[in-house]
Structures are given as structure tokens and as C-alpha cells.
Scaffold this motif. Structure first.
Motif, short mmCIF file in Angstrom:
data_model
loop_
_atom_site.label_atom_id
_atom_site.label_comp_id
_atom_site.label_asym_id
_atom_site.label_seq_id
_atom_site.Cartn_x
_atom_site.Cartn_y
_atom_site.Cartn_z
N ARG A 109 31.76 119.45 -8.95
CA ARG A 109 31.81 120.84 -8.50
C ARG A 109 30.46 121.52 -8.74
N ALA A 110 29.83 121.23 -9.85
CA ALA A 110 28.51 121.79 -10.12
C ALA A 110 27.52 121.34 -9.04
N ARG A 111 27.60 120.07 -8.66
CA ARG A 111 26.72 119.55 -7.60
C ARG A 111 27.02 120.24 -6.26
N GLN A 112 28.31 120.39 -5.98
CA GLN A 112 28.72 121.08 -4.74
C GLN A 112 28.21 122.51 -4.73
N ASP A 113 28.39 123.23 -5.84
CA ASP A 113 27.93 124.61 -5.91
C ASP A 113 26.41 124.69 -5.79
N ALA A 114 25.72 123.73 -6.40
CA ALA A 114 24.25 123.71 -6.30
C ALA A 114 23.82 123.54 -4.84
N LEU A 115 24.49 122.67 -4.11
CA LEU A 115 24.18 122.49 -2.68
C LEU A 115 24.47 123.77 -1.91
N THR A 116 25.60 124.39 -2.19
CA THR A 116 25.97 125.63 -1.51
C THR A 116 24.91 126.70 -1.73
N PHE A 117 24.54 126.92 -2.99
CA PHE A 117 23.55 127.97 -3.28
C PHE A 117 22.18 127.61 -2.71
N ARG A 118 21.85 126.34 -2.71
CA ARG A 118 20.57 125.91 -2.14
C ARG A 118 20.51 126.20 -0.64
N ILE A 119 21.59 125.91 0.07
CA ILE A 119 21.63 126.19 1.51
C ILE A 119 21.49 127.69 1.75
N LEU A 120 22.20 128.49 0.98
CA LEU A 120 22.12 129.94 1.13
C LEU A 120 20.71 130.45 0.84
N ASP A 121 20.10 129.94 -0.22
CA ASP A 121 18.77 130.40 -0.63
C ASP A 121 17.65 129.86 0.26
#
Length: 195
Positions: A84-96
């Protein structure tokens, strides 16, 4: 009816429509635009999308996607896990690294009042988007961002791909084109896009 989603198809509301179709749940759709009377009645900030779940009002496409994925136990890794941490990191990276550049270019194209627009910023947004997308795609090994199954960041990245194409941004590497084509071929995507 289970959920009610506010927001036009040609907005971030599409991400949520797509996930709702993937989940196969009952929902209503009000294609009202930002700051419209319909949206302001349910959310004082007036932004779209907004999801109503009973008496609960949930704004922001990423918050809605995460909420739905967690609630239904699909398209997400379990909270409190390294996945989940990896998933959230990808999500925030795409947004940023990607969406923020698309949004900045949009604001300086048609969102801001004309006197506040700085069109000269758009080429820099396109160039940075291309670099960031190339870097992201070079790290992806599976058919989806988290491997073999679609997850929250895939809904966002695929939507960004369409937004980028419509805005004249670089199309990205062949791996990205194939990735977007694979996601757009999903029956739920096709159904959501046909609304």
C-alpha cells in the motif's frame, strides 16, 4: 441508489465513473460542472468530482478512488502494508510529476482570467511531463503499475494520458501507449466513456 457522482465526463469525474463501472455498483451521475448550483448544493467548495454516499460528501477524485477501493476491497493493496505504501507513492508521484503539469498548462490556457495567464509556462510543462513520464514508465515491469492487477494509480495515470493527448502534450514512450491502450480496452472503461 448507492452512490451519486457529480461532475462532467470530460473532467476528473471520469476516473470515478470508470471505477464505479469496474466495481459494478449502483450509482447515479449528475454531469454538473464546477461551481454549478447542483454541485454547490452538495459541496461548498464547488469543485468536481464530488461523490455522495448516503449523507457523506467526498470531494477530490483521488480521495474518492481511494475511498471506493478501500470500501469495496478492490483495486488497492491493504492499508498498513508495504504494498500500500508503494501504491500510495505511485499515486502521489503521478499527481505531483504529471497531473500537476497538465493542470498548470490548463490554468494558463483557459482556466485563469486572461490577464493572469502566462502562456510561456506551457512548453516547460510539456518538457517536464515528458521527462517524468519516461522515467516512470522505465520503472514499470507489469501490465499495470503495481504488477498484474489494476489499482488506484492506474485510473489516474490512464486518465492523465488522455488529458495529455487532448492538451497536445508529448505522447510518451511506446510502453506508455501500449499501457493506455490496454486500460482503455477494459469493458468498464468503454462503458464509462460511452455515457
Amino acid at each position: 441508489m448507492g452512490y451519486t457522482l457529480y461532475g462532467p465526463l470530460r473532467s476528473r469525474a471520469f476516473r470515478v465513473l470508470w471505477m464505479l463501472e469496474e466495481l459494478g455498483v449502483d450509482y447515479g451521475h449528475v454531469p454538473a460542472g464546477p461551481q454549478s448550483e447542483e454541485v454547490l448544493r452538495v459541496s461548498p467548495i464547488g469543485k468536481v468530482p464530488v461523490l455522495l454516499d448516503g449523507d457523506h460528501v467526498i470531494p477530490d477524485s483521488t480521495a474518492i478512488l481511494t475511498y471506493l477501493a478501500d470500501k469495496h476491497g478492490q483495486f488497492t493493496a491493504a492499508a498498513g502494508t508495504p504494498e500500500r505504501a508503494r501504491q500510495d507513492a505511485l499515486t502521489f508521484r503521478i499527481l505531483d510529476d504529471l497531473e500537476s503539469l497538465l493542470w498548470t498548462a490548463a490554468k494558463h490556457s483557459f482556466v485563469l482570467p486572461e490577464e493572469e495567464r502566462v502562456p510561456e509556462v506551457k512548453p516547460a510543462c510539456r518538457a517536464e511531463y515528458a521527462r517524468n513520464l519516461d522515467r516512470l514508465m522505465s520503472e514499470i515491469e507489469g501490465p499495470y503499475l503495481m504488477g498484474e492487477t489494476i489499482s488506484v494509480p492506474d485510473f489516474i495515470l490512464c486518465h492523465c494520458g488522455g488529458w495529455a493527448q487532448n492538451a497536445g502534450f508529448p505522447k510518451g514512450p511506446e510502453s506508455f501507449k501500449a499501457y493506455v491502450a490496454r486500460l482503455r480496452a477494459r469493458p468498464a472503461f468503454v462503458k464509462a466513456a460511452a455515457r
